[in-house]
Write a protein that holds these residues in place. Structure first.
Motif, PDB file in Angstrom:
ATOM      1  N   ALA A   1     -13.299 -39.806  31.605  1.00 15.77           N
ATOM      2  CA  ALA A   1     -13.145 -41.183  32.097  1.00 15.77           C
ATOM      3  C   ALA A   1     -14.451 -41.964  32.009  1.00 15.77           C
ATOM      4  O   ALA A   1     -14.439 -43.191  31.896  1.00 15.77           O
ATOM      5  CB  ALA A   1     -12.627 -41.176  33.534  1.00 15.77           C
ATOM      6  N   LEU A   2     -15.572 -41.259  32.071  1.00 12.48           N
ATOM      7  CA  LEU A   2     -16.878 -41.921  32.004  1.00 12.48           C
ATOM      8  C   LEU A   2     -17.570 -41.722  30.653  1.00 12.48           C
ATOM      9  O   LEU A   2     -18.754 -42.019  30.520  1.00 12.48           O
ATOM     10  CB  LEU A   2     -17.775 -41.435  33.140  1.00 12.48           C
ATOM     11  CG  LEU A   2     -17.350 -41.930  34.516  1.00 12.48           C
ATOM     12  CD1 LEU A   2     -18.178 -41.285  35.609  1.00 12.48           C
ATOM     13  CD2 LEU A   2     -17.462 -43.435  34.591  1.00 12.48           C
ATOM     14  N   ALA A   3     -16.830 -41.251  29.673  1.00  7.37           N
ATOM     15  CA  ALA A   3     -17.398 -41.077  28.336  1.00  7.37           C
ATOM     16  C   ALA A   3     -17.660 -42.447  27.703  1.00  7.37           C
ATOM     17  O   ALA A   3     -17.039 -43.455  28.059  1.00  7.37           O
ATOM     18  CB  ALA A   3     -16.439 -40.270  27.463  1.00  7.37           C
ATOM     19  N   PHE A   4     -18.566 -42.475  26.759  1.00 11.26           N
ATOM     20  CA  PHE A   4     -18.964 -43.712  26.085  1.00 11.26           C
ATOM     21  C   PHE A   4     -17.752 -44.504  25.586  1.00 11.26           C
ATOM     22  O   PHE A   4     -17.667 -45.713  25.791  1.00 11.26           O
ATOM     23  CB  PHE A   4     -19.911 -43.380  24.921  1.00 11.26           C
ATOM     24  CG  PHE A   4     -20.388 -44.583  24.177  1.00 11.26           C
ATOM     25  CD1 PHE A   4     -21.483 -45.300  24.627  1.00 11.26           C
ATOM     26  CD2 PHE A   4     -19.741 -45.007  23.027  1.00 11.26           C
ATOM     27  CE1 PHE A   4     -21.939 -46.419  23.946  1.00 11.26           C
ATOM     28  CE2 PHE A   4     -20.178 -46.123  22.332  1.00 11.26           C
ATOM     29  CZ  PHE A   4     -21.281 -46.836  22.799  1.00 11.26           C
ATOM     30  N   ASP A   5     -16.821 -43.837  24.946  1.00  9.49           N
ATOM     31  CA  ASP A   5     -15.652 -44.510  24.367  1.00  9.49           C
ATOM     32  C   ASP A   5     -14.641 -44.982  25.405  1.00  9.49           C
ATOM     33  O   ASP A   5     -13.731 -45.740  25.077  1.00  9.49           O
ATOM     34  CB  ASP A   5     -14.943 -43.588  23.371  1.00  9.49           C
ATOM     35  CG  ASP A   5     -15.776 -43.312  22.131  1.00  9.49           C
ATOM     36  OD1 ASP A   5     -16.705 -44.105  21.848  1.00  9.49           O
ATOM     37  OD2 ASP A   5     -15.508 -42.303  21.448  1.00  9.49           O
ATOM     38  N   SER A   6     -14.797 -44.541  26.651  1.00 14.28           N
ATOM     39  CA  SER A   6     -13.844 -44.907  27.702  1.00 14.28           C
ATOM     40  C   SER A   6     -14.307 -46.076  28.559  1.00 14.28           C
ATOM     41  O   SER A   6     -13.540 -46.581  29.369  1.00 14.28           O
ATOM     42  CB  SER A   6     -13.593 -43.707  28.618  1.00 14.28           C
ATOM     43  OG  SER A   6     -13.062 -42.624  27.897  1.00 14.28           O
ATOM     44  N   ARG A   7     -15.559 -46.479  28.405  1.00 14.04           N
ATOM     45  CA  ARG A   7     -16.137 -47.517  29.262  1.00 14.04           C
ATOM     46  C   ARG A   7     -16.510 -48.742  28.439  1.00 14.04           C
ATOM     47  O   ARG A   7     -16.745 -48.657  27.242  1.00 14.04           O
ATOM     48  CB  ARG A   7     -17.402 -47.003  29.965  1.00 14.04           C
ATOM     49  CG  ARG A   7     -17.225 -45.737  30.767  1.00 14.04           C
ATOM     50  CD  ARG A   7     -16.366 -45.866  31.970  1.00 14.04           C
ATOM     51  NE  ARG A   7     -16.929 -46.799  32.939  1.00 14.04           N
ATOM     52  CZ  ARG A   7     -16.302 -47.205  34.012  1.00 14.04           C
ATOM     53  NH1 ARG A   7     -15.090 -46.765  34.264  1.00 14.04           N
ATOM     54  NH2 ARG A   7     -16.857 -48.044  34.838  1.00 14.04           N
ATOM     55  N   GLU A   8     -16.591 -49.860  29.119  1.00 13.97           N
ATOM     56  CA  GLU A   8     -17.033 -51.117  28.515  1.00 13.97           C
ATOM     57  C   GLU A   8     -18.421 -51.458  29.044  1.00 13.97           C
ATOM     58  O   GLU A   8     -18.748 -51.110  30.186  1.00 13.97           O
ATOM     59  CB  GLU A   8     -16.071 -52.254  28.883  1.00 13.97           C
ATOM     60  CG  GLU A   8     -14.649 -52.057  28.404  1.00 13.97           C
ATOM     61  CD  GLU A   8     -14.508 -52.187  26.905  1.00 13.97           C
ATOM     62  OE1 GLU A   8     -15.280 -52.955  26.296  1.00 13.97           O
ATOM     63  OE2 GLU A   8     -13.642 -51.491  26.342  1.00 13.97           O
ATOM     64  N   LEU A   9     -19.200 -52.153  28.251  1.00 14.33           N
ATOM     65  CA  LEU A   9     -20.484 -52.653  28.734  1.00 14.33           C
ATOM     66  C   LEU A   9     -20.216 -53.550  29.934  1.00 14.33           C
ATOM     67  O   LEU A   9     -19.283 -54.349  29.932  1.00 14.33           O
ATOM     68  CB  LEU A   9     -21.211 -53.443  27.652  1.00 14.33           C
ATOM     69  CG  LEU A   9     -21.793 -52.635  26.504  1.00 14.33           C
ATOM     70  CD1 LEU A   9     -22.409 -53.567  25.475  1.00 14.33           C
ATOM     71  CD2 LEU A   9     -22.820 -51.635  26.989  1.00 14.33           C
ATOM     72  N   GLY A  10     -21.018 -53.394  30.974  1.00  9.28           N
ATOM     73  CA  GLY A  10     -20.888 -54.228  32.153  1.00  9.28           C
ATOM     74  C   GLY A  10     -19.750 -53.853  33.085  1.00  9.28           C
ATOM     75  O   GLY A  10     -19.533 -54.526  34.093  1.00  9.28           O
TER      76      GLY A  10
END
Length: 113
Positions: free
Chosen positions: A36-45
């Motif tokens: 859930a906190l992987a790079f591909d799962s999150r948006e900037l900001g």
């Protein structure tokens, strides 16, 4: 370009499916939150909320209930720069527009009571 903002999370699984092995439940919960906190799962900001962390942990196979013991910035300088109090569990973790919340496996502790 972005600035990674490392986080620290500690949680206790307080209820699990008795048909599943404790180590499997732990692994499943850890994997779910790290995904859930992987790079591909999150948006900037994108801020991180307590409910996001709990939902991810509880989506692990065999997890029935979770207590969140720690949700905070790993570095105190990040906490100060974001104007957040020095508490163990933040209700939400603000992230600036040019930042990305990150969680390293070493900064995630999950146990079973």
């Amino acid at each position: 370009d972005y600035t990674p903002v490392p986080l620290s999370v500690e949680a206790t699984i307080i209820a699990r499916d008795p048909a599943r092995l404790p180590d499997d439940v732990l692994s499943s919960a850890r994997d779910a939150l790290l995904a859930a906190l992987a790079f591909d799962s999150r948006e900037l900001g994108q801020a991180l909320h307590q409910s996001d962390v709990l939902a991810a942990l509880q989506s692990g196979a065999g997890v029935v209930g979770v207590d969140l013991d720690v949700l905070r910035y790993l570095d105190d300088a990040d906490r100060v720069s974001h104007g957040m109090p020095d508490v163990a569990v933040l209700a939400h973790v603000p992230i600036a527009a040019d930042e990305l919340a990150t969680l390293a496996p070493a900064d995630l502790q999950v146990s079973i009571r």
